[in-house]
Design an enzyme around this catalytic site. Structure first.
Site, PDB file in Angstrom:
ATOM      1  CG  HIS A 111      -2.154  -0.885   1.432  1.00 43.53           C
ATOM      2  ND1 HIS A 111      -2.059  -1.794   2.384  1.00 43.53           N
ATOM      3  CD2 HIS A 111      -3.156  -1.295   0.519  1.00 43.53           C
ATOM      4  CE1 HIS A 111      -3.015  -2.572   2.190  1.00 43.53           C
ATOM      5  NE2 HIS A 111      -3.651  -2.141   1.107  1.00 43.53           N
ATOM      6  NE  ARG A 134      -2.383  -7.387  -4.631  1.00 48.90           N
ATOM      7  CZ  ARG A 134      -3.553  -7.278  -3.684  1.00 48.90           C
ATOM      8  NH1 ARG A 134      -2.817  -7.662  -2.467  1.00 48.90           N
ATOM      9  NH2 ARG A 134      -4.675  -7.061  -3.705  1.00 48.90           N
ATOM     10  CE  LYS A 157     -12.417  -7.139   0.945  1.00 47.27           C
ATOM     11  NZ  LYS A 157     -11.083  -6.725   0.761  1.00 47.27           N
TER      12      LYS A 157
END
Ligand code: ADP
Length: 161
Positions: free
Chosen positions: A22, A95, A46
């Site tokens: 991050h 990613r 989540k």
């Protein structure tokens, strides 16, 4: 946009916890934008490991002293946060191909909600492509050393859990 107006982007995420992946996205984002607002999402669906205040606190501590970066928590629509903050862009990191589908859906949905707000992607640094918050939580919970993958501010919280 006026010539002297600051380019602001929102970098939203769960940051459960913030990782050096991050941080790398933030550093890259600052090459494109004058100001970044890190939006720490409540994301109750989540079921985050760290509560919202702790996640926000770790982000704030990580970037303390850099006036180009601000961190806020939010639980509403991302495009509303962007408008409130005077941001016309959303920053996200990629990613691997596996990130793409979700990111594509989110960017498309946000564009439907507000045509004026662009999503910009930056690519992860090679040595952080495998770093995710989930991976950090799992390794740390089994007693593994993640100190080279997270900012210092995160370590005391991982050791506590
Ligand atoms: P979310 O729940 O919104 O996906 P995350 O905190 O998991 O929140 O991730 C926020 C953003 O940061 C996402 O765009 C994600 O792809 C990106 N990101 C996470 N880890 C990395 C990394 N190691 N390198 C580059 N981008 C990353």
């Amino acid at each position: 946009m006026k010539p002297n107006q600051k380019r602001t982007a929102i970098y939203p995420g769960t940051f459960d916890p913030i990782t050096l992946g991050h941080v790398d996205v933030v550093r890259r984002g600052l090459k494109l934008f004058d100001r970044l607002v890190i939006g720490v999402a409540a994301n109750p669906n989540k079921q985050p490991m760290f509560d919202l205040d702790t996640r926000l606190g770790m982000v704030c501590q990580t970037f303390a002293g850099d006036e180009r970066i601000e961190a806020v928590s939010f639980d509403g629509l991302l495009v509303e946060l962007a408008r409130d903050q005077g941001a016309n862009a959303i920053l996200r990191g990629l990613r691997a191909a596996s990130d793409f589908e979700y990111e594509f859906q989110m960017a498309t949905m946000n564009r439907r909600l507000d045509e004026e707000i662009e999503t910009a992607f930056v690519m992860a640094r090679e040595d952080y492509t495998f770093v995710s918050s989930r991976f950090i939580r799992e390794i740390a919970s089994m007693g593994g050393d993640v100190s080279e993958l997270v900012p210092e501010a995160v370590l005391p919280h991982l050791n506590k859990s």
